[in-house]
Design an enzyme around this catalytic site. Structure first.
Site, PDB file in Angstrom:
ATOM      1  N   GLU A 116      24.334  33.460  50.716  1.00  0.00           N
ATOM      2  CA  GLU A 116      23.236  33.925  49.873  1.00  0.00           C
ATOM      3  C   GLU A 116      22.038  32.980  49.784  1.00  0.00           C
ATOM      4  O   GLU A 116      20.900  33.423  49.672  1.00  0.00           O
ATOM      5  CB  GLU A 116      23.768  34.179  48.453  1.00  0.00           C
ATOM      6  CG  GLU A 116      24.857  35.242  48.365  1.00  0.00           C
ATOM      7  CD  GLU A 116      24.342  36.637  48.646  1.00  0.00           C
ATOM      8  OE1 GLU A 116      23.134  36.899  48.395  1.00  0.00           O
ATOM      9  OE2 GLU A 116      25.125  37.476  49.131  1.00  0.00           O
ATOM     10  N   SER A 128      75.782  59.206  11.712  1.00  0.00           N
ATOM     11  CA  SER A 128      76.550  58.303  10.849  1.00  0.00           C
ATOM     12  C   SER A 128      75.846  56.980  10.601  1.00  0.00           C
ATOM     13  O   SER A 128      76.228  56.237   9.680  1.00  0.00           O
ATOM     14  CB  SER A 128      77.932  58.054  11.459  1.00  0.00           C
ATOM     15  OG  SER A 128      78.703  59.242  11.424  1.00  0.00           O
TER      16      SER A 128
END
Length: 590
Positions: A91, A465
């Protein structure tokens, strides 16, 4: 010098002076026009990058991350030198030398405008790109280019080169929802920056120019050309030597989409965190970089996942094999179908390519071949017939499969493949510290990707239960003792609107007078109903609510037998209260 030449050079000088003056006037006018409209560069020093929400276990194992933008900000010191060199080669090779703009680059861009009549290459430095990415739009306008230049000059005055480069490498879009180099390394290679090879580093450095065009997953050929060009630039600039260049050029790219890093399979718990954080902070929770540390214990969570998945698969296998998921898939479609077929838990999809008497050849998503040895299965493969019946063991894979069948397999403890299938049942598991209610593990189903429904918090079931302890807790609260007796004898209750109801014990037998302790230990139904009727059903419901069972509990005569539904998390929290000697706890930690 004769009069003719004197007039000529005077004209040239005045024309040049006029041109320079015009440029200065125009430049000054543009500066005076644009300068007041420019944002303050000081904002860059306090910039908040949009970072996703991350959820961790108590021992800091990443469970999940949420947010549209994948970003893992890194400081300049955390960026390897090779990564810096690759970006500068791609770049802005003179980044550390210029003051924010490149005169030669701008001149080159201007010549292209004159030659083509349009903006081709902008001649932007990295500093100018930072100005554009943080403050400006990407529209190719002349005023924007002037703004870039002015902002770049200001940025260079306010920030160091290292700060500028750090902003650039953390902000840029890298494709596949990845922003910044840290996220790109994970998304494309499943690595940290330090783990990247030179070739992979150059590949990532090539993305900012055009993330879609040079994406190694979407456009591998163009991406490779861009990578190799950057490697050539690094060689020319002296960043790497010839041997490093040759090795990197010859490296086969292994990029693939990796998504987010998850160190712990805990998606059900992480989703609860996401909901809570978004409810508290709103949508900014996805961008503010919040980190949430839960009470989940990674070791217990892994054990819970393994236990639940193993139990479900064992149950499903015991009830018989239901056959291939798909059949008659054409060979040219095998890899495409496998790529589109998700893997759940440890169930790996494969396609049968060949079948013999004692074995089958399978193809996986990576086009690798595997052998499924029939005699290696100690239990044999039995076919599903009904809920309660299976066939005799299938003697040969040729009796069950044809080439082109899509099946699932799982590895046993010896590393051998065995037939498996997506289960039709589900399950859930939660582990809680009873002393304070801290959640240590949560698994809401067989696999989050298969079903997002959390059976720990969303599914209600009859506790049966398991509800009886709260009946006897209500009795103890009202003055009963453990040694008080209750009759385990036949009982019939007249229910308004329903007629008589006669509860029965599971064994169909009666034990006569029993203590409350014996009745609870034996899980006897009739004594539980008698005690519930004696203390009052509303009192039983109130006590259950006090222990943390907040689901609606109908106060019918069968309340004592657990016919009203509750969530698993409610039941676990209520039992934690029992372990605490009657002091209830509130589940927390997610």
């Amino acid at each position: 010098m004769n009069e003719k030449y004197r007039k000529y050079w005077t004209f040239v000088f005045l024309s040049a002076l006029l041109a320079i003056g015009s440029v200065l006037v125009v430049s000054a006018s543009i500066y005076l026009y644009l300068s007041p409209k420019l944002p303050l560069v000081d904002e860059l020093k306090e910039i908040e990058l949009q970072t996703p929400l991350r959820v961790y276990s108590q021992d800091l194992k990443l469970m999940a991350e949420f947010g549209e933008k994948k970003r893992n900000p890194v400081s300049f010191e955390q960026i390897p030198r090779r990564m810096v060199d690759a970006f500068l080669a791609a770049e802005d090779a003179h980044f550390f030398d210029h003051g924010g703009i490149s005169v030669s680059g701008l001149a080159r861009a201007a010549l292209e405008i004159v030659r083509t009549g349009s903006i081709r290459s902008g001649g932007s430095t990295i500093t100018m790109q930072v100005a554009r990415n943080f403050f400006l739009s990407r529209r190719q306008e002349f005023t924007r280019k002037f703004n870039e230049i002015l902002l770049a000059l200001q940025i260079e005055k306010e920030l160091t080169k290292q700060e500028i480069l750090s902003l650039y490498t953390n902000k840029i879009y890298m494709g596949n929802r990845a922003y910044g180099v840290g996220a790109a390394a994970q998304v494309y290679y499943g690595k940290t920056l330090e783990e990247l090879t030179l070739a992979e580093t150059a590949m990532i450095a090539g993305l900012p120019k055009a993330p879609s065009k040079y994406n190694p997953i979407a456009n591998p050929e163009r991406a490779m050309l861009r990578r190799d060009w950057i490697l050539g630039r690094m060689l020319a600039l002296g960043n790497i030597d010839q041997l490093e260049y040759q090795n990197a050029i010859g490296e086969i790219d292994g990029s693939s989409y990796h998504g987010s890093i998850s160190q712990l399979e805990a998606a059900y718990a992480a989703e609860l965190v996401r909901q809570e954080i978004v409810e508290k902070f709103g949508l900014q929770a996805y961008t503010k970089g919040y980190s949430v540390i839960t009470s989940i214990d990674s070791r217990m969570q892994r054990q819970a996942v393994e236990s639940l998945q193993s139990g479900i698969l064992t149950y499903d296998r015991r009830h018989g094999y239901r056959g291939p998921e798909r059949s008659a898939i054409q060979p040219q479609d095998w890899l495409k179908v496998l790529a589109e077929t998700p893997k759940y838990a440890k169930l790996e999809p494969m396609i049968v390519s060949d079948v013999e008497k004692d074995y089958a050849i399978l193809v996986d998503a990576a086009d690798r071949l595997h052998t499924l040895e029939w005699q290696d299965d100690p239990d044999g493969v039995r076919l599903y017939k009904t809920v309660d019946a299976v066939s005799e063991p299938v003697s040969s894979p040729s009796d069950l499969f044809d080439p082109g069948d899509l099946i699932r397999v799982v590895k046993d403890s010896f590393g051998r493949y065995r037939i498996a299938q997506l289960p039709r049942i589900q399950g859930a598991m939660v582990a809680m510290d009873p002393s304070d209610g801290a959640l240590r593990a949560m698994v809401g189903g067989f696999d989050w990707r298969h079903s997002n429904f959390n059976r720990v918090t969303q599914a209600t079931r009859q506790p049966g239960s398991n509800f009886k302890p709260f009946v006897y807790a209500a009795a103890l609260e009202l003055g009963y003792s453990y040694n008080d007796t209750v009759q385990d004898t036949p009982l019939t209750l007249n229910i308004s609107g329903s007629g008589p109801w006669t509860p029965k014990n599971y064994t169909k037998k009666f034990r006569g007078p029993v203590t409350l302790t014996q009745a609870l230990a034996g899980s006897l139904n009739i004594p539980a109903v008698r005690v519930s009727e004696a203390v009052g059903r509303k009192n039983v419901r109130r006590v259950a609510n006090d222990f943390g069972i907040t689901s609606s509990l109908a106060v019918g005569p069968a309340l004592a037998l657990g016919v009203s539904e509750a969530t698993l998390l409610e039941m676990v929290g209520a039992y934690a209260g029992i372990l605490n000697g009657g002091s209830s706890v509130t589940p927390f930690g997610l």
